[in-house]
Write an enzyme that holds these catalytic residues in place. Sequence first.
Site, mmCIF file in Angstrom:
data_model
loop_
_atom_site.group_PDB
_atom_site.id
_atom_site.type_symbol
_atom_site.label_atom_id
_atom_site.label_comp_id
_atom_site.label_asym_id
_atom_site.label_seq_id
_atom_site.Cartn_x
_atom_site.Cartn_y
_atom_site.Cartn_z
ATOM 1 N N TYR A 1 -9.059 -34.594 -24.821
ATOM 2 C CA TYR A 1 -8.548 -35.466 -23.759
ATOM 3 C C TYR A 1 -7.835 -36.706 -24.313
ATOM 4 O O TYR A 1 -7.514 -37.613 -23.559
ATOM 5 C CB TYR A 1 -9.694 -35.938 -22.858
ATOM 6 C CG TYR A 1 -10.206 -34.896 -21.878
ATOM 7 C CD1 TYR A 1 -9.865 -33.557 -22.010
ATOM 8 C CD2 TYR A 1 -11.016 -35.271 -20.822
ATOM 9 C CE1 TYR A 1 -10.345 -32.615 -21.119
ATOM 10 C CE2 TYR A 1 -11.494 -34.332 -19.928
ATOM 11 C CZ TYR A 1 -11.161 -33.004 -20.079
ATOM 12 O OH TYR A 1 -11.633 -32.076 -19.192
ATOM 13 N N LYS B 1 -20.079 -27.484 -30.211
ATOM 14 C CA LYS B 1 -19.890 -26.092 -30.654
ATOM 15 C C LYS B 1 -19.592 -26.131 -32.148
ATOM 16 O O LYS B 1 -18.520 -25.717 -32.620
ATOM 17 C CB LYS B 1 -18.723 -25.499 -29.842
ATOM 18 C CG LYS B 1 -18.520 -24.031 -29.988
ATOM 19 C CD LYS B 1 -19.564 -23.187 -29.298
ATOM 20 C CE LYS B 1 -19.321 -21.719 -29.589
ATOM 21 N NZ LYS B 1 -20.446 -20.874 -29.204
ATOM 22 N N ASP C 1 -22.515 -23.497 -25.260
ATOM 23 C CA ASP C 1 -22.637 -22.272 -24.451
ATOM 24 C C ASP C 1 -24.108 -22.005 -24.121
ATOM 25 O O ASP C 1 -24.455 -21.693 -22.980
ATOM 26 C CB ASP C 1 -21.969 -21.075 -25.145
ATOM 27 C CG ASP C 1 -22.264 -21.001 -26.641
ATOM 28 O OD1 ASP C 1 -22.838 -21.965 -27.186
ATOM 29 O OD2 ASP C 1 -21.925 -19.985 -27.266
ATOM 30 N N ASP D 1 -17.152 -33.496 -19.597
ATOM 31 C CA ASP D 1 -16.519 -33.400 -18.286
ATOM 32 C C ASP D 1 -17.015 -32.162 -17.551
ATOM 33 O O ASP D 1 -17.420 -32.214 -16.375
ATOM 34 C CB ASP D 1 -14.991 -33.340 -18.486
ATOM 35 C CG ASP D 1 -14.233 -33.559 -17.200
ATOM 36 O OD1 ASP D 1 -14.851 -33.997 -16.210
ATOM 37 O OD2 ASP D 1 -13.024 -33.289 -17.170
#
Length: 360
Positions: free
Chosen positions: A124, A191, A224, A248
Site C-alpha cells: 500500500y 507470510k 493463511d 486491511d
Amino acid sequence: MSYTVTLMPGDGIGPEVSEAARRCIDATGVKIAWEIAHAGVDILEQAGTPLPDATVASVLKNKVALKGPVTTPIGTGFRSVNVALRHKCDLFACVRPCRSYDGVRSRYQNIDLVIVRENSEDLYAGIEFEKGTPGCAAVIDAVEKAGGKKIKPDSGVSIKPISVSATRRVAKYAFDYARQYQRKKVTAIAKANIMKFTDGLFYATAREVAKEYADIKYEEVLVDAMCMQLVQKPELYDVLLLPNLYGDIMSDLCAGLVGGLGVAPGANIGDGVALFEAVHGSAPKYKGQNKVNPTAVILSGVLMLRWLGETAAAEKLDRAVADVIRAGKDVTYDMKADRNDPSAVGTSQMADAIIRRMQG
Ligand code: NAD
C-alpha cells in the site's frame, strides 16, 4: 479539562454518522470544542482537492481528529484521501478493536480481538508502475539485472517495501497497547515462509521488540493459517500485529466476526497524533436518508475518549451503546432480525437513545 478536536464530517453517510457521534461524545460531559474541517468529494469542487491543506493543518495542530468516511474520487488522479491523510500526519498504526456486543447478530460470541496494522508501507506504499509505461519497463529491466528473474513485459508492477524502522515502531505500539490495556499476547501475522526478505523481516523485527516485553506473550502465525484459526478458534487470540495489506483484509474478517461494518470502530495513531474513524466507507447509496448505523463512528469516539485519557467518559459511552444494542429496540435496520422491520429507528434516533441511556 477541555479539548479542541478536528471534526471531519466526510461525505456520503459521513455527515450523518459523525454528527450522531459528536452529540453522543458531547453528552458524556467531556468539554470539546469541535473544529470542522472538510475532506472528500463534497469539498473537491470548491477546493480543487478532496484533502485541502487546511484540513491537514487542523489535524496536525489539534493532534486529535474524529472523521466520517469519505468517498475515494474515481478518475481524478487522487489515490485516496485516507491514505494521503495517514501519510501527511504520519499515522503509522491502524488500530481496530473487534469486540462482540450482546444483541448484534453474528455467528460468534465473546470475540475480543485487537488488530494493530502497519499503516505506511507494504504493497500500500503506492509505488506502482503501469503496464506498458517506460517506468514499468525500467523496473522490469532493473529487476532482471539485479536478481536474474524475468517479469513478463505485459505486467503491471507494485512494490512491497517493509522496513525495520516502520515495523519496529508499529510492533512497539502493539506491545505498549497490550500492556496499557492488560492484554496477554501479541501474534505477528505474515507470510514469511514465502516472502523472506519482507515478511521475514517483519517477523524478525517484531521478535526483537518482543524481547523488550517479557510480560506479554509473543507468537507468529502465517496469514493463511490465521484466516482459518480466526473462523475456528478466535478465542485463542488477543492482539494481532500485521503489515498493511494483510491487516486491511484481516480487519474486515474480524469486523465480520463481531457482526459487520456497522459496529467496527478504528483509530489511526501517530506520534502524539490520532485520528479516529469507522472501518466502513461512505455508503453513498444511503446518503441523506438518516438510515445507517452510527455505532461504528460512536465507538470510534469511545476510542478517542480513551486516547484523551477520559476513561470514565469512554466507559460511560461504551456502556450506553452496549445497553441500547442489547435492548434491540432503538437500533437501525441492519441490527434488526428482519431488515425491513418497521420498528427500526434512524441514525439520529439511535444516537438519541444512547444519549438518553447515559442520562438515565
Ligand atoms: P462502504 O463501507 O461504504 O459500504 C458497503 C456497504 O456496507 C454499504 O452499501 C452498506 O450496505 C454497508 N454499510 C456500510 N456502513 C454502514 C453503516 N454505518 N450502517 C449500515 N450499513 C453500512 O464500502 P464501499 O461501498 O466499498 O465504499 C464506498 C466508498 O467509501 C468508496 O469510495 C470507498 O473508497 C470509501 N471508503 C472510505 C473509507 C474511509 O473513509 N475510511 C473506508 C472504506 C471505504
